[in-house]
Scaffold this motif. Sequence first.
Motif, PDB file in Angstrom:
ATOM      1  N   GLY A 174       0.808  -1.221   0.000  1.00 56.24           N
ATOM      2  CA  GLY A 174       0.000   0.000   0.000  1.00 56.24           C
ATOM      3  C   GLY A 174       0.839   1.269   0.000  1.00 56.24           C
ATOM      4  N   ARG A 175       2.148   1.136   0.336  1.00 54.99           N
ATOM      5  CA  ARG A 175       3.008   2.331   0.374  1.00 54.99           C
ATOM      6  C   ARG A 175       3.720   2.567  -0.964  1.00 54.99           C
ATOM      7  NH1 ARG A 175       6.893   0.900   4.942  1.00 54.99           N
ATOM      8  NH2 ARG A 175       6.648  -1.050   3.829  1.00 54.99           N
ATOM      9  N   THR A 176       3.438   1.722  -1.942  1.00 58.78           N
ATOM     10  CA  THR A 176       4.094   1.871  -3.246  1.00 58.78           C
ATOM     11  C   THR A 176       3.831   3.253  -3.817  1.00 58.78           C
ATOM     12  OG1 THR A 176       3.754  -0.471  -3.680  1.00 58.78           O
ATOM     13  CG2 THR A 176       4.271   0.906  -5.578  1.00 58.78           C
ATOM     14  N   ARG A 177       4.884   3.889  -4.325  1.00 56.10           N
ATOM     15  CA  ARG A 177       4.729   5.213  -4.932  1.00 56.10           C
ATOM     16  C   ARG A 177       5.730   5.350  -6.075  1.00 56.10           C
ATOM     17  NH1 ARG A 177       7.999   5.714  -0.586  1.00 56.10           N
ATOM     18  NH2 ARG A 177       9.883   6.941  -0.922  1.00 56.10           N
ATOM     19  N   VAL A 178       5.525   6.341  -6.904  1.00 54.89           N
ATOM     20  CA  VAL A 178       6.491   6.640  -7.958  1.00 54.89           C
ATOM     21  C   VAL A 178       7.504   7.611  -7.372  1.00 54.89           C
ATOM     22  CG1 VAL A 178       6.819   7.663 -10.240  1.00 54.89           C
ATOM     23  CG2 VAL A 178       4.786   6.276  -9.776  1.00 54.89           C
ATOM     24  N   ASP A 179       8.786   7.348  -7.615  1.00 60.95           N
ATOM     25  CA  ASP A 179       9.833   8.240  -7.094  1.00 60.95           C
ATOM     26  C   ASP A 179      11.023   8.187  -8.047  1.00 60.95           C
ATOM     27  OD1 ASP A 179      11.158   9.992  -5.427  1.00 60.95           O
ATOM     28  OD2 ASP A 179      10.560   8.928  -3.611  1.00 60.95           O
ATOM     29  N   VAL A 180      12.054   8.922  -7.731  1.00 60.24           N
ATOM     30  CA  VAL A 180      13.266   8.886  -8.547  1.00 60.24           C
ATOM     31  C   VAL A 180      13.868   7.484  -8.426  1.00 60.24           C
ATOM     32  CG1 VAL A 180      15.501   9.959  -8.977  1.00 60.24           C
ATOM     33  CG2 VAL A 180      13.601  11.340  -8.108  1.00 60.24           C
ATOM     34  N   SER A 181      14.329   6.941  -9.546  1.00 58.26           N
ATOM     35  CA  SER A 181      14.798   5.553  -9.571  1.00 58.26           C
ATOM     36  C   SER A 181      16.089   5.367  -8.765  1.00 58.26           C
ATOM     37  CB  SER A 181      15.010   5.107 -11.015  1.00 58.26           C
ATOM     38  OG  SER A 181      15.921   5.968 -11.657  1.00 58.26           O
ATOM     39  N   HIS A 182      16.363   4.142  -8.395  1.00 59.83           N
ATOM     40  CA  HIS A 182      17.584   3.722  -7.696  1.00 59.83           C
ATOM     41  C   HIS A 182      17.830   4.512  -6.413  1.00 59.83           C
ATOM     42  CE1 HIS A 182      18.192   1.487 -11.312  1.00 59.83           C
ATOM     43  NE2 HIS A 182      18.354   2.574 -12.045  1.00 59.83           N
ATOM     44  N   ASN A 183      16.723   4.914  -5.769  1.00 61.72           N
ATOM     45  CA  ASN A 183      16.850   5.565  -4.467  1.00 61.72           C
ATOM     46  C   ASN A 183      17.642   6.872  -4.527  1.00 61.72           C
ATOM     47  OD1 ASN A 183      15.828   5.272  -1.986  1.00 61.72           O
ATOM     48  ND2 ASN A 183      17.472   3.981  -1.162  1.00 61.72           N
ATOM     49  N   ARG A 184      17.642   7.539  -5.659  1.00 66.97           N
ATOM     50  CA  ARG A 184      18.386   8.797  -5.792  1.00 66.97           C
ATOM     51  C   ARG A 184      17.466   9.983  -5.537  1.00 66.97           C
ATOM     52  NH1 ARG A 184      20.265   7.871 -11.902  1.00 66.97           N
ATOM     53  NH2 ARG A 184      18.045   7.379 -11.988  1.00 66.97           N
ATOM     54  N   VAL A 185      18.029  11.154  -5.342  1.00 64.93           N
ATOM     55  CA  VAL A 185      17.224  12.375  -5.365  1.00 64.93           C
ATOM     56  C   VAL A 185      17.300  12.897  -6.796  1.00 64.93           C
ATOM     57  CG1 VAL A 185      17.528  12.952  -2.931  1.00 64.93           C
ATOM     58  CG2 VAL A 185      19.180  13.802  -4.604  1.00 64.93           C
ATOM     59  N   ILE A 186      16.385  13.787  -7.152  1.00 69.64           N
ATOM     60  CA  ILE A 186      16.251  14.179  -8.556  1.00 69.64           C
ATOM     61  C   ILE A 186      17.525  14.830  -9.117  1.00 69.64           C
ATOM     62  CG2 ILE A 186      15.101  16.396  -7.982  1.00 69.64           C
ATOM     63  CD1 ILE A 186      14.285  14.183 -11.037  1.00 69.64           C
ATOM     64  N   SER A 187      18.269  15.581  -8.264  1.00 65.82           N
ATOM     65  CA  SER A 187      19.474  16.242  -8.768  1.00 65.82           C
ATOM     66  C   SER A 187      20.590  15.234  -9.093  1.00 65.82           C
ATOM     67  CB  SER A 187      19.969  17.283  -7.760  1.00 65.82           C
ATOM     68  OG  SER A 187      20.168  16.661  -6.512  1.00 65.82           O
ATOM     69  N   GLU A 188      20.465  14.020  -8.564  1.00 64.94           N
ATOM     70  CA  GLU A 188      21.464  12.985  -8.855  1.00 64.94           C
ATOM     71  C   GLU A 188      21.079  12.132 -10.072  1.00 64.94           C
ATOM     72  OE1 GLU A 188      22.535  12.139  -4.127  1.00 64.94           O
ATOM     73  OE2 GLU A 188      21.350  10.725  -5.297  1.00 64.94           O
ATOM     74  N   ALA A 189      19.809  12.221 -10.486  1.00 65.77           N
ATOM     75  CA  ALA A 189      19.351  11.429 -11.626  1.00 65.77           C
ATOM     76  C   ALA A 189      19.799  12.130 -12.912  1.00 65.77           C
ATOM     77  CB  ALA A 189      17.833  11.294 -11.586  1.00 65.77           C
ATOM     78  N   ASP A 190      19.626  11.445 -14.053  1.00 63.29           N
ATOM     79  CA  ASP A 190      20.068  12.056 -15.310  1.00 63.29           C
ATOM     80  C   ASP A 190      18.946  12.868 -15.958  1.00 63.29           C
ATOM     81  OD1 ASP A 190      22.564  10.827 -15.054  1.00 63.29           O
ATOM     82  OD2 ASP A 190      21.773   8.960 -15.898  1.00 63.29           O
ATOM     83  N   CYS A 191      18.106  13.461 -15.134  1.00 63.70           N
ATOM     84  CA  CYS A 191      16.951  14.193 -15.670  1.00 63.70           C
ATOM     85  C   CYS A 191      17.414  15.391 -16.490  1.00 63.70           C
ATOM     86  CB  CYS A 191      16.059  14.657 -14.522  1.00 63.70           C
ATOM     87  SG  CYS A 191      14.628  15.590 -15.081  1.00 63.70           S
ATOM     88  N   SER A 192      16.895  15.463 -17.736  1.00 66.11           N
ATOM     89  CA  SER A 192      17.268  16.584 -18.605  1.00 66.11           C
ATOM     90  C   SER A 192      16.211  17.683 -18.560  1.00 66.11           C
ATOM     91  CB  SER A 192      17.432  16.082 -20.043  1.00 66.11           C
ATOM     92  OG  SER A 192      16.189  15.590 -20.507  1.00 66.11           O
ATOM     93  N   ALA A 193      15.205  17.495 -17.677  1.00 64.92           N
ATOM     94  CA  ALA A 193      14.094  18.454 -17.563  1.00 64.92           C
ATOM     95  C   ALA A 193      13.413  18.660 -18.912  1.00 64.92           C
ATOM     96  CB  ALA A 193      14.573  19.773 -16.955  1.00 64.92           C
ATOM     97  N   CYS A 194      13.247  17.558 -19.657  1.00 71.61           N
ATOM     98  CA  CYS A 194      12.598  17.655 -20.976  1.00 71.61           C
ATOM     99  C   CYS A 194      11.107  17.918 -20.848  1.00 71.61           C
ATOM    100  CB  CYS A 194      12.829  16.372 -21.768  1.00 71.61           C
ATOM    101  SG  CYS A 194      11.993  14.924 -21.065  1.00 71.61           S
ATOM    102  N   GLY A 195      10.526  17.522 -19.700  1.00 77.07           N
ATOM    103  CA  GLY A 195       9.099  17.799 -19.480  1.00 77.07           C
ATOM    104  C   GLY A 195       8.164  16.738 -20.036  1.00 77.07           C
ATOM    105  N   GLN A 196       8.708  15.632 -20.590  1.00 81.85           N
ATOM    106  CA  GLN A 196       7.825  14.595 -21.146  1.00 81.85           C
ATOM    107  C   GLN A 196       6.933  13.989 -20.059  1.00 81.85           C
ATOM    108  OE1 GLN A 196       7.229  13.456 -24.261  1.00 81.85           O
ATOM    109  NE2 GLN A 196       8.490  15.120 -25.016  1.00 81.85           N
ATOM    110  N   CYS A 197       7.491  13.820 -18.860  1.00 84.23           N
ATOM    111  CA  CYS A 197       6.688  13.228 -17.780  1.00 84.23           C
ATOM    112  C   CYS A 197       5.532  14.155 -17.398  1.00 84.23           C
ATOM    113  CB  CYS A 197       7.559  12.909 -16.565  1.00 84.23           C
ATOM    114  SG  CYS A 197       8.565  14.287 -15.991  1.00 84.23           S
TER     115      CYS A 197
END
Length: 203
Positions: A174-197
């Motif tokens: 019941g606690r399942t949620r969408v979050d940044v993958s591999h337990n990272r924070v967003i600034s550590e992910a390879d997010c290009s801020a493309c806005g597709q999501c």
Amino acid sequence: MVNLHINGTPVTVPEGATILEAAAAAGIQIPHLCYLKEINEIGACRICCVQVEGEKNLITSCNNVVREGMQVYTNTPRVRLARRTNLALILSQHNCKCALCVRNGNCQLQQLANDAGVLENPFPEDLPSEKQCQWDQHFPLYRDTAKCIKCMRCIQICDKVQGLNVWDLAATGGRTRVDVSHNRVISEADCSACGQCITHCPV
Ligand code: FES
């Protein structure tokens, strides 16, 4: 080609078409929420459920293909009740302060709830904790966990189209949620801020 009836209307569609596509070909719109053609066909929200003659349970129209001679009903009292119940369950885990939301008036969940006449919710509110909602306010992309309906569109679009794999499911049950993958924070992910999501998020 496959011949079937939808709400009594005869329809002929190519083999492999989904019930949702067959209905659209017949000019019948089936409400849907999580579905994104060839990107997200996981049947998560169950808003698109329909009744099929001979089937005990309702089935999702977005990821079930047509069969010869099928008799499909998209708007029976049983279907409408199931759709309203599913919407209420999703709304119980969604921050419904719509007047204060940037997506007010541009939200598929709000639209579907209005269309289905969901005016009250029998289910208790079950929002994520403050800790689960923590987010780096300095990053140019802002994600509100309390609004997430777990449709998985953002995960799939980032994986299958952008190839960046920024998002994933976190926690279990019941606690399942969408979050940044591999337990990272967003600034550590390879997010290009493309806005597709954001573009493909229904809420
Ligand atoms: Fe079919 Fe969500 S749209 S299950």
